[in-house]
Every structure is written in structure tokens, then in C-alpha cells.
Design a protein around this motif. Structure first.
Motif, PDB file in Angstrom:
ATOM      1  N   ARG A 108      35.613  35.884  49.643  1.00  0.00           N
ATOM      2  CA  ARG A 108      34.410  36.560  49.180  1.00  0.00           C
ATOM      3  C   ARG A 108      33.546  36.923  50.377  1.00  0.00           C
ATOM      4  NH1 ARG A 108      29.952  33.514  49.812  1.00  0.00           N
ATOM      5  NH2 ARG A 108      30.214  31.256  49.957  1.00  0.00           N
ATOM      6  N   GLY A 167      37.347  38.760  46.398  1.00  0.00           N
ATOM      7  CA  GLY A 167      36.636  38.571  45.139  1.00  0.00           C
ATOM      8  C   GLY A 167      35.132  38.539  45.331  1.00  0.00           C
ATOM      9  N   GLU A 168      34.433  38.509  44.195  1.00  0.00           N
ATOM     10  CA  GLU A 168      32.961  38.512  44.182  1.00  0.00           C
ATOM     11  C   GLU A 168      32.413  39.719  44.933  1.00  0.00           C
ATOM     12  OE1 GLU A 168      31.077  34.715  45.065  1.00  0.00           O
ATOM     13  OE2 GLU A 168      32.925  33.661  44.505  1.00  0.00           O
ATOM     14  N   VAL A 169      33.148  40.827  44.855  1.00  0.00           N
ATOM     15  CA  VAL A 169      32.731  42.052  45.543  1.00  0.00           C
ATOM     16  C   VAL A 169      33.315  43.238  44.766  1.00  0.00           C
ATOM     17  CG1 VAL A 169      34.743  41.978  47.122  1.00  0.00           C
ATOM     18  CG2 VAL A 169      32.682  43.245  47.784  1.00  0.00           C
ATOM     19  N   GLU A 170      32.519  44.281  44.660  1.00  0.00           N
ATOM     20  CA  GLU A 170      33.007  45.506  44.037  1.00  0.00           C
ATOM     21  C   GLU A 170      33.807  46.284  45.088  1.00  0.00           C
ATOM     22  OE1 GLU A 170      32.761  46.245  40.859  1.00  0.00           O
ATOM     23  OE2 GLU A 170      31.691  44.357  40.586  1.00  0.00           O
ATOM     24  N   VAL A 195      37.483  31.042  49.105  1.00  0.00           N
ATOM     25  CA  VAL A 195      37.019  30.296  47.937  1.00  0.00           C
ATOM     26  C   VAL A 195      38.247  29.577  47.378  1.00  0.00           C
ATOM     27  CG1 VAL A 195      36.048  30.453  45.615  1.00  0.00           C
ATOM     28  CG2 VAL A 195      35.196  31.958  47.436  1.00  0.00           C
ATOM     29  N   TYR A 211      40.408  33.493  46.378  1.00  0.00           N
ATOM     30  CA  TYR A 211      40.198  34.791  47.031  1.00  0.00           C
ATOM     31  C   TYR A 211      39.280  34.582  48.217  1.00  0.00           C
ATOM     32  CZ  TYR A 211      36.247  34.476  43.740  1.00  0.00           C
ATOM     33  OH  TYR A 211      35.171  34.029  43.003  1.00  0.00           O
TER      34      TYR A 211
END
Ligand SMILES: [Zn+2]
Length: 161
Positions: A153, A121-124, A137, A151
Motif C-alpha cells: 500500500r 492495494g489501498e490505492v486507486e 501489508v 499487498y
């Protein structure tokens, strides 16, 4: 069975392509339960070490897959690790924990010799790279589920480049 086969001879066989949603429940077992409880109560990721191979398994397991020895030494590993591989799922499904696109990765946490499968997560998706450093996280409210880790990150924007 033979009677069914005899009836099908000379007939076209129709195939039905469908999906069956099967809710199920199974026990996490003694070791799996301890692993999940540590996530819930302490936000700790625990593994088990093989006394023969010295391999640390995360998630914790009860038997070494290489020497079949019992694993009863618990080891806390880092919440940080390295992304070994990943994929991105675009197909919506009832079994997916969140709406797609979902990035799934295998993360080898520092102190572990195996990889844990989880969401990223927190990623494209296009920023994902094998070898990037990631960190777990945790959810605020946890219930002894693997999803207590929300997830993994990227540790920094520089790692995602
Ligand atoms: Zn072993």
C-alpha cells in the motif's frame, strides 16, 4: 507426423482458440521455503546477498544471476520500498488471486537490489505513480505463501498524489 501433414494438404486448417486451466504444484526449494517461512512466522522479508557482486536478491534465490555464485548469506530487508513499475489487470481469470481490477507492481524494497512482483492495494489505479513509496501489508493468518503479503500500500496519501 508426415502422415498427418499429408492428410492436411489441400484442407482448410481449423484453429481452436481456447484456454486450458492447469492446476499445478511445485516445490519452492530450500531457499524459497526459508523465504516463505520467514513471511509466515516472523512477517520478515528476507533476501540473499551475493558475496561477489554484493547484490541482494528479493525474493531470496540460491544462485546469482550475474556471476552464478551460490548465495548463502541471508539479509532481512525493509517492508518498505519504491514502486518501480506497475500495471492494472481488468481481465477476470481463475489464476488471479483476487477479483479485478488488480494493480500489480514491481517493488524494490529498501535494502534490496531487485524488485518483487506483487499486488498493490489501498490505492486507486489512477493514483499509482512510478517512484511512490509503498509498504507491505501482511495477512493476519499466514500460511507460508507469497500471498502472506496481502499487498503493498502507499506509505502516505501525499505519495499517492
Ligand atoms: Zn553475483
Amino acid at each position: 507426423m508426415a502422415a498427418v501433414t499429408e492428410k492436411l494438404e489441400g484442407m482448410d486448417v481449423w484453429l481452436y482458440h481456447g484456454r486450458i486451466y492447469i492446476p499445478n504444484t511445485y516445490t519452492a526449494g530450500a531457499v524459497g521455503s526459508q523465504f516463505l517461512i520467514a513471511l509466515r512466522d516472523k512477517k520478515k522479508i528476507m533476501g540473499t546477498r551475493c558475496p561477489t557482486c554484493n547484490r541482494v536478491y528479493v525474493p531470496a534465490r540460491s544462485v546469482c544471476k550475474d556471476c552464478f555464485g551460490g548465495l548463502d548469506e541471508w539479509v532481512e530487508v525493509s517492508d518498505k520500498g519504491t514502486l518501480l513499475t506497475y500495471t492494472v489487470c481488468h481481465e477476470p481469470s481463475r489464476v488471479q488471486p483476487v477479483r479485478p481490477p488488480i494493480a500489480y507492481g514491481i517493488v524494490q524494497l529498501d535494502g534490496a537490489d531487485t524488485g518483487i512482483v506483487h499486488m498493490l492495494g489501498e490505492v486507486e489505479p489512477e493514483q499509482l505513480r512510478i517512484g511512490m513509496r509503498v509498504q507491505a501489508v501482511f495477512k493476519e493468518k499466514r500460511d507460508a505463501s507469497i500471498l502472506d503479503i496481502k499487498y503493498f500500500r502507499p506509505l502516505s496519501a501525499a505519495c499517492a498524489a
